[in-house]
Design a protein around this motif. Structure first.
Motif, short mmCIF file in Angstrom:
data_model
loop_
_atom_site.label_atom_id
_atom_site.label_comp_id
_atom_site.label_asym_id
_atom_site.label_seq_id
_atom_site.Cartn_x
_atom_site.Cartn_y
_atom_site.Cartn_z
N TYR A 114 0.83 -1.22 0.00
CA TYR A 114 0.00 0.00 0.00
C TYR A 114 0.87 1.27 0.00
N VAL A 115 2.08 1.17 0.53
CA VAL A 115 3.01 2.31 0.49
C VAL A 115 3.62 2.41 -0.91
N TRP A 116 4.10 1.27 -1.39
CA TRP A 116 4.72 1.15 -2.72
C TRP A 116 3.78 1.70 -3.79
N ASP A 117 2.50 1.39 -3.67
CA ASP A 117 1.52 1.80 -4.68
C ASP A 117 1.29 3.32 -4.70
N GLN A 118 1.73 4.02 -3.66
CA GLN A 118 1.56 5.48 -3.63
C GLN A 118 2.72 6.22 -4.30
N VAL A 119 3.68 5.44 -4.83
CA VAL A 119 4.85 6.03 -5.48
C VAL A 119 4.63 5.98 -7.00
N GLU A 120 5.02 7.05 -7.69
CA GLU A 120 4.92 7.07 -9.17
C GLU A 120 5.56 5.80 -9.72
N PRO A 121 4.89 5.12 -10.67
CA PRO A 121 5.41 3.86 -11.20
C PRO A 121 6.86 3.95 -11.69
N GLU A 122 7.22 5.09 -12.30
CA GLU A 122 8.61 5.16 -12.83
C GLU A 122 9.65 5.25 -11.72
N ASN A 123 9.19 5.51 -10.49
CA ASN A 123 10.12 5.55 -9.37
C ASN A 123 10.09 4.29 -8.51
N GLN A 124 9.35 3.28 -8.98
CA GLN A 124 9.36 1.97 -8.30
C GLN A 124 10.38 1.09 -9.02
N ILE A 125 11.46 0.80 -8.34
CA ILE A 125 12.57 0.09 -8.99
C ILE A 125 12.69 -1.34 -8.47
N ILE A 126 12.68 -2.28 -9.40
CA ILE A 126 12.98 -3.67 -9.04
C ILE A 126 14.22 -4.07 -9.82
N LEU A 127 15.28 -4.36 -9.09
CA LEU A 127 16.55 -4.69 -9.75
C LEU A 127 16.50 -6.09 -10.35
N PRO A 128 17.37 -6.38 -11.33
CA PRO A 128 17.41 -7.73 -11.90
C PRO A 128 17.72 -8.77 -10.81
N PRO A 129 17.25 -10.01 -11.01
CA PRO A 129 17.37 -11.02 -9.95
C PRO A 129 18.80 -11.32 -9.50
N GLU A 130 19.78 -11.10 -10.38
CA GLU A 130 21.17 -11.41 -9.96
C GLU A 130 21.74 -10.35 -9.00
N CYS A 131 21.03 -9.23 -8.86
CA CYS A 131 21.47 -8.17 -7.94
C CYS A 131 20.91 -8.44 -6.55
N HIS A 132 21.74 -8.86 -5.63
CA HIS A 132 21.29 -9.08 -4.25
C HIS A 132 21.59 -7.82 -3.45
N VAL A 133 20.59 -7.31 -2.76
CA VAL A 133 20.82 -6.11 -1.96
C VAL A 133 19.79 -6.02 -0.84
#
Length: 304
Positions: A114-133
């Motif tokens: 519900y927090v994530w959904d309040q952020v502009e879609p272009e600012n929601q970042i999901i890194l590629p699966p090989e990036c562990h962080v």
């Protein structure tokens, strides 16, 4: 919409996600623990109980209220440890970046959707699966992003190694105008005093040009030395191995002047006050048994 803004660790806090200890579940089995400190307490029969941890987190919520900070809490998932909101996502500038965390923690992400959904879609970042962080390894510091990492060949065998070099490179590509500076951390699956689970377990920048550091948390001395030179030796509070184990560096800044700290951190809290900080002391010793403290259980969304 949420206008995210996180440029550093110390500007005045306006909005934050604070984890929850509600319905935390039974004491885990040793094989289900993510870190050596939790294992120690499971074996000793001293693993924290839900009621105590709820009280500790409410004490933090009360401090946020006092300073007019808007607090978001995860939706409660039955029998799920949702205390450490910093692990599941983090904000840099106006972007929220989903942490690629241990796979069995996926449900925790859903709880802040519900927090994530309040952020502009272009600012929601999901890194590629090989990036562990994980967020505990990522510290925005104005023109820099400090990142704790581990690049040893035994990375896959270390459940305590949470952020890899692929993620460091991805962050540099996401924020080309910043300098992403990585630090190799000391890892151990078995000895909590020789394990820096995240960068914020052995380093924390503070207001007034100060910083908390623990030398042994860093694998490469010159990387530790870089931080000493960056902040200046006189501005550093060097913590002992026992203090690192007790999570002395995992305090949390509400502003350049105000720091939330654990009430038992006497040596640190005295120093902070001497340096002119306001220290808001809270009980957090039970939560600390899981190798996480105040920075780990908060995920800032907006600072001034």
């Amino acid at each position: 919409m949420l206008k995210l803004n996180i440029k550093n660790e110390i500007s005045k806090l306006k909005a934050v996600v604070l984890g929850t200890a509600k319905s935390n579940g039974p004491t885990p089995k040793v094989q289900d623990c993510y870190d050596p400190k939790s294992i120690e307490h499971v074996l000793a029969g001293t693993y924290p109980i839900e009621e105590d941890m709820i009280q500790e987190m409410e004490a933090v919520a009360t401090v946020f209220e006092k300073y007019g900070v808007k607090v978001y809490r995860p939706e409660v998932i039955k029998d799920c440890n949702q205390i450490f909101s910093r692990d599941i996502a983090f904000v840099v500038e106006d972007k929220i970046i989903r942490a690629n965390i241990l796979p069995n923690r996926e449900a925790e992400i859903e709880a802040i959707k519900y927090v994530w959904d309040q952020v502009e879609p272009e600012n929601q970042i999901i890194l590629p699966p090989e990036c562990h962080v994980e967020g505990g390894d990522v510290m925005p510091w104005d023109d820099y992003i400090f990142v704790g990492t581990y690049s040893g060949d035994d990375y896959p065998d270390l459940i305590t190694a949470r952020t890899n070099m692929d993620a460091v490179i991805a962050l540099q590509e996401l924020f080309p105008e910043k300098t992403v500076k990585s630090f190799e951390l000391r890892k151990s699956n078995t000895n909590a005093k020789e394990n820096a689970l995240h960068l914020d377990c052995c380093f924390q920048p503070l207001g007034k040009g100060k910083a908390i550091l623990h030398k042994n948390g860093f694998l490469i001395e010159r990387e530790y030395q870089w931080l000493v030179d960056f902040f200046g030796e006189d501005n550093i509070f060097e913590i002992t191995k026992d203090e690192m184990y007790n999570m002395y560096s995992n305090v949390f800044s509400i502003s350049e002047e105000v720091i939330i700290s654990e009430q038992n951190f006497t040596r640190l809290n005295d120093w902070l006050r001497k340096e002119g900080f306001t220290v808001e002391e809270v009980p957090y010793a039970e939560i600390a048994k899981q190798e996480g403290l105040l920075r780990c259980s908060t995920m800032p969304l907006i600072r001034e």
